[in-house]
Scaffold this motif. Structure first.
Motif, mmCIF file in Angstrom:
data_model
loop_
_atom_site.group_PDB
_atom_site.id
_atom_site.type_symbol
_atom_site.label_atom_id
_atom_site.label_comp_id
_atom_site.label_asym_id
_atom_site.label_seq_id
_atom_site.Cartn_x
_atom_site.Cartn_y
_atom_site.Cartn_z
ATOM 1 N N SER A 117 -2.851 -4.388 5.899
ATOM 2 C CA SER A 117 -1.361 -3.618 5.782
ATOM 3 C C SER A 117 -0.159 -3.725 7.126
ATOM 4 C CB SER A 117 -0.985 -1.695 5.156
ATOM 5 O OG SER A 117 -1.762 -1.922 4.225
ATOM 6 N N VAL A 154 -1.777 6.547 4.587
ATOM 7 C CA VAL A 154 -2.853 5.576 4.218
ATOM 8 C C VAL A 154 -3.820 5.398 5.237
ATOM 9 C CG1 VAL A 154 -3.516 3.198 3.738
ATOM 10 C CG2 VAL A 154 -1.252 4.227 2.606
ATOM 11 N N THR A 183 0.669 -1.101 0.183
ATOM 12 C CA THR A 183 0.035 0.064 0.034
ATOM 13 C C THR A 183 1.049 1.231 -0.222
ATOM 14 O OG1 THR A 183 -0.189 0.019 2.492
ATOM 15 C CG2 THR A 183 -1.867 -1.375 1.146
#
Length: 211
Positions: free
Chosen positions: A115, A81, A15
């Motif tokens: 993640s 993120v 990611t």
């Protein structure tokens, strides 16, 4: 820089790679996640990252000033993120305090499950950054924590949550949610969505929510 050498294309996706990244830089980031997740930042050399990427150490330095700069990029993007996912979930949650808390908890847990390697690196290797690099990542962590605190305090103000310690409750919730990256194993007793649901329930218990 496009680079004639694109390196490996079979590394696990991460990611931390952005749509506009140069293919070589993207490969180096994916390789760094792969190697550092196994060996740690201090146990990983630039040569090992370059070898995992199928490039040369010299090429790595064309994209990142140093191994520390590479780590800074990784941790900084990891926080981006997380913050973006949390803000998006909160925007879609509506006005109900319980729904808002479920939203931010769900986003935080999902990012740490989706993640997992990146989250573990972010939690364990922040200490490896120095000066302004570390301060920048810490500032983004503070943004995420303040989002949780704002949601909890708003719920208390509106009479939905009965906790007398909203700040501490919010910290307890984020700490618990972050820890899922350390113990989650795919194929375990609970799948990701079941874990999300349980942590949402635990968060509401923590703030003493009364339906």
């Amino acid at each position: 820089m496009t680079g004639a050498v694109r390196g490996r294309t079979d590394l696990p996706p991460t990611t931390l790679v952005l749509p506009g990244d140069d293919p070589v830089a993207a490969t180096l980031l994916a390789a760094a996640v792969e190697v550092m997740a196994a060996q740690g930042y201090h146990g990983t050399s630039v040569r090992e990252i370059a070898a995992a990427a199928g490039t040369s150490p010299g090429l790595l330095y064309q994209y990142f000033a140093s191994k520390a700069a590479l780590l800074e990029t990784m941790l900084d993007r990891g926080m981006d993120v997380l913050i973006a996912a949390t803000e998006e979930a909160l925007d879609a949650a509506g006005d109900d305090p319980a729904a808002r808390l479920r939203a931010v908890v769900g986003a935080h847990v999902r990012v740490h499950l989706d993640s997992q390697r990146e989250s573990l690196l972010g939690n364990s290797e922040l200490r490896s950054l120095a000066g302004g690099a570390r301060s920048g990542v810490v500032a983004k962590r503070d943004v995420q924590q303040r989002t949780f605190e704002r949601v909890v305090r708003d719920g208390v103000r509106r009479g939905a949550f009965a906790t007398e310690h909203p700040r501490e409750a919010a910290r307890a919730i984020t700490t618990a949610c972050t820890a899922v990256a350390a113990w989650f194993r795919p194929g375990g007793e609970l799948d990701a969505e079941e874990i999300v649901a349980r942590y949402q329930d635990v968060a509401l218990d923590t703030v003493r929510w009364s339906p």
